[in-house]
Design an enzyme around this catalytic site. Sequence first.
Site, mmCIF file in Angstrom:
data_model
loop_
_atom_site.group_PDB
_atom_site.id
_atom_site.type_symbol
_atom_site.label_atom_id
_atom_site.label_comp_id
_atom_site.label_asym_id
_atom_site.label_seq_id
_atom_site.Cartn_x
_atom_site.Cartn_y
_atom_site.Cartn_z
ATOM 1 N N CYS A 57 20.820 85.085 38.340
ATOM 2 C CA CYS A 57 21.504 85.808 37.276
ATOM 3 C C CYS A 57 22.808 86.354 37.858
ATOM 4 C CB CYS A 57 20.647 86.931 36.716
ATOM 5 S SG CYS A 57 20.079 88.116 37.931
ATOM 6 N N CYS A 62 26.940 88.032 41.870
ATOM 7 C CA CYS A 62 25.737 87.717 42.657
ATOM 8 C C CYS A 62 25.537 86.222 42.894
ATOM 9 C CB CYS A 62 24.505 88.268 41.962
ATOM 10 S SG CYS A 62 24.572 90.051 41.817
ATOM 11 N N HIS A 96 18.995 91.309 48.946
ATOM 12 C CA HIS A 96 19.978 90.481 48.227
ATOM 13 C C HIS A 96 21.368 90.858 48.718
ATOM 14 C CE1 HIS A 96 22.371 88.749 45.086
ATOM 15 N NE2 HIS A 96 22.166 89.630 44.135
#
Lengths: 403, 723
Positions: free
Chosen positions: A389, A93, A359
């Site tokens: 994160c 991510c 996202h």
Amino acid sequence: MAPNTAYVFDAIRTPRGKGKKDGSLHEVKSVALGSGLLRELQQRLDLDTAYVDDVVMGCVSPVGEQGGDIAKTIVQYAEWDESVAGVQLDRFCASGLEAVNLAAMKIASGWEELVVAGGVESMSRVPMGAAGGAWLNDPEINIATGAVPQGIGADTIATLEGWSREDVDAFALSSQQRAAHAQQNGYFDRSVVPVKDLNGMTILDRDEFIKPNSTMEVLGKLRPSFEAMGALGFDDLMLRKYPDIPSINHVHTPGNSSGIVDGAAAVLIGSEKAGKDLGLTPRGRIVATAVLATDPTIMLVGPGPAAKKVLAKAGMTTADIDLFEINEAFASVALRFMQDLDISHDVTNVNGGAIAMGHPLGATGAMLVSTILDELERRDLKRALVALCVGGGQGIATIIERV
Amino acid sequence: MSENIHGFVYQKDADGIVTITMDMDGPVNAMNEQYRQAMAVIPQKLESEEGLTGVVFASAKSTFFAGGDLKELCTVPKGGEGHQFRVIEENIKAPLRRLEKLEVPVVAAINGAALGGGFELCLACNRRIAFNGPKAVVGFPEVTLGLLPGAGGIVRSIHMLGLQKALPFLMEGKRLKPSQAQEIGYVDQLVDSIEDLIPAAKQWIKENPVAWAQPWDVKGHKIPGGDKWSPAITNLLAVAPAATFQKTRGLLPAPERILAVCGDTVSVDFDTALRIESRGLAYLVTTPQAKNIITSSFFQLNSINSGISRPADIERTHVTKLGILGAGMMGQGIAYAAAKAGIQVVLVDTSIEAAEKGKAYSAKVLDRQIQRGRMSEQDKEVVLARISATTEYAALQGCDLIVEAVFEDITLKNQVTRDVEQFLAKDGVLATNTSTLPITLLSDASESPENFIGIHFFSPVDKMPLIEIICGEKTSDRTLARAFDFARQIGKTPIVVNDSLGFFTSRVFGTFMDEGARLLVEGLNPVLIDALAKQVGMPVGPLAVQDEVSQELTRKVAETHEKMGVLNSLGDNSCNAAVSVRLISEFGRGGRHHGGGYYEYAADGSKKIWPRLYELYFNPEVEMPREDIKDRILFRQVVESLKCLQEGVLRTVADGNVGSLMGIGAPAWTGGFLQVANTYEYAGEVGPKALLIRCEELAARYGERFSAPEILREKARSGASFE
């Protein structure tokens, strides 16, 4: 300090389309999402693309149409000069921000002069998890590493901190309200580049995932996303590491977790020399970057430590930072980040985040750079810190400063 | 004309079919040295056989093939993995691979049980024809012994059935009847008569002369259900480790290794997968877990069930009429277990309602069996007819055995003994089902204490497989033999122990709960205590189990022992007793069935720690290494078991291991609370010495109760193990 300053000349992104078949960007190929942004950069800045050394693009599911070094394909499809190289990277991510950080290092080292950093992910076309990975899918490796899906980590953070369903829903509601307010007032307009078809017709020109009419009541009715998965044995694996809690309170739902969307981002980063040679005015600079890893089982508590690491590198404290962006992978991640740094929600994710807007895995980190740079300018503030994160317990952080 | 090749009888018929009838030296056919010698010769002999048209593998024993030689596997030392790997590859797998590449059809004619290695031999044949008899079973029990099917069982199962279908059989060790095996696809054909078996095999060969290629050796073969590129397989492999952890808590390497080999099998070609499978078995064979499980759950369990602790020179007896006094939870469970085994039962209680209620329990259990299709209404009537509920002691006339299961009260028990003894048949046995009162003391009330014995049942009687037989000082060998035979008659595993406070199981179990209470009083989080007990492998935590046992009972037992002047005479369980007394007297918390104990219980069956418990004991400042907490819970029980052996409460190591596994919940990986000493690894040492080092460490940190008994020191010195 780095030998050379890494300047940010511009930062743009596509709008985020709902990452499903009925999402507006589903018809647009991942490569086209990226190439559209390169063309826009070239046009906005009247850029001599031959000057660009490299294009670094994050992408988390680099298979199928996103496979085969998609960054190089994006460069070619954008019809940039054939001397421009391209590389795809994957730090889960954080890939988008990792691209920015790597580009900054390329410039800071003095070995390159001008680099595009960004990311691309069409989650509607190449679904999350498509790239597989031994970590989860190979039993031998899975057993040895004790892999637990991250949503259960998010729920565990909430359980450990005592955050109720109402607490995480309340955070989600504010994300929706802030994003809606920012969109309505045009705060995203400078960065968001409409995605167009071959006729020049607009396919999507604004984030379509935001739900401005969210209420606590509606959020409260959503079913927990990770309860069933936890019952398969993943809760037990988590509790092996956290035996102080009797069970995991599964508070995260689609309403308080980041949305699945399609999108891309591009940030032009270069040296002082590149700015002079091409007549570009820097909007900001990368002050420092940091990456680290924490407990891979709970997986999502890296951002706080990463932020502390980057602050230490920059010789700063949170008091030196005007605005914070923490990727809203899950509500508990953002809550934990604010708690770890002892910072207020008033200066954090001031225009909402991924819970409201989505996202797009490989692109989000680079998108946050454009969002926060716009907001620093709008508020006439100096410095921001961006953190995410990351899978495997990693955390990443970058400090950006207007110049 | 036949030839015996290392126990494999080789005979060719006029049609060119060779039948290999396995008749090895032992009672069963097994994958041992003799097998390897035979299989070193047979494939080559078949390859050069002139006019060969087919091969049938058959057995001269009542079973087809029993599997691996556990005695041999159990002795492979650490460091022997490489040798073991080569044996598997060269002496086991290569001949099987050669057999399945033979250019004639090969058929397994399965007359009886084909388990483990025996079933692997079947899978290497082109066809499996099984006698559909009542005793025939096939399957892979390896996982239950800490091993994996290493002779191609995993790889061939997956290539035959697909991962999804094969996985449960590989991971759970479930045995299949021939009809079930056929349904799944493991067996191709059934015959209803054993005489038809070999003719059916030969007929198939004649009808299918070219059916000699295994599916996985045919070009274009794909694993049914997909390989690792299939999303369904990917999902299965991603979730299976967590599901396995849920069952094993990460304490058993065998299921994990099987799963790993499964993942590899769907990722690489057939022969490479076979090699990886061999590596897996070579690894597991030397793990302490496999040695522990094989030692106790196989060898020691078998030796107990076959009577090592029974006096040998007394003729086998059986009970035809059983009397039970007290139709409470234990009495009714014993009545059911006995009636089901064909014994006439007289169930006595003080009121006819109570006695009938006790009998109704059997009806309830039988109804559940009917619902599950395991029994018929008729079966139920037959079993129920064996139980007569009454209030009259006279109905006990002629009982071979009377089991007294009244309240744990010496006066009451003595009264009952005096009242019923007269009704026993000649040489009949009076047994007391107590878990706390000394047998010798209770036997004083008897006219013939030599016929008096303790039989400790575990609750719920119909589910718990163990019985603890306790000999009083005067109990005769004949009485012990009768009690032992009764236990076997109702299908239980009997351990035999000598009379001592709490006998073996209750005494050790008491230390488990006491250590839980000590950790609590020292300020640890109660949730953590129970969670770490489970992490070390206990079925439930000490606090949760104390609630089930009830604080009330703990208090009563302590009271009784105090009256008898024996309180804490064997080990100090005072902490647990004190906490129980406090919870009852100050807060009315007597246990789960007394309105709650350490936990509070909701109507939906969920529970959570009673909040006041934190105020009473929890101290967030207390820090203790988790390894220490786990070991305190484990070692209290191990040390107490060693003391039981040292004091002669335990007569054999086997009784200690099997008793702790089945009666106390000793973690499977330990192989029981004595066996764990043989393989324990710590501080660079292995065995009793390693355990001793850890005991002394815990004793220094947490108290004398962890100090090693002399028997452990002696083993550590001599380098011997507990056999």
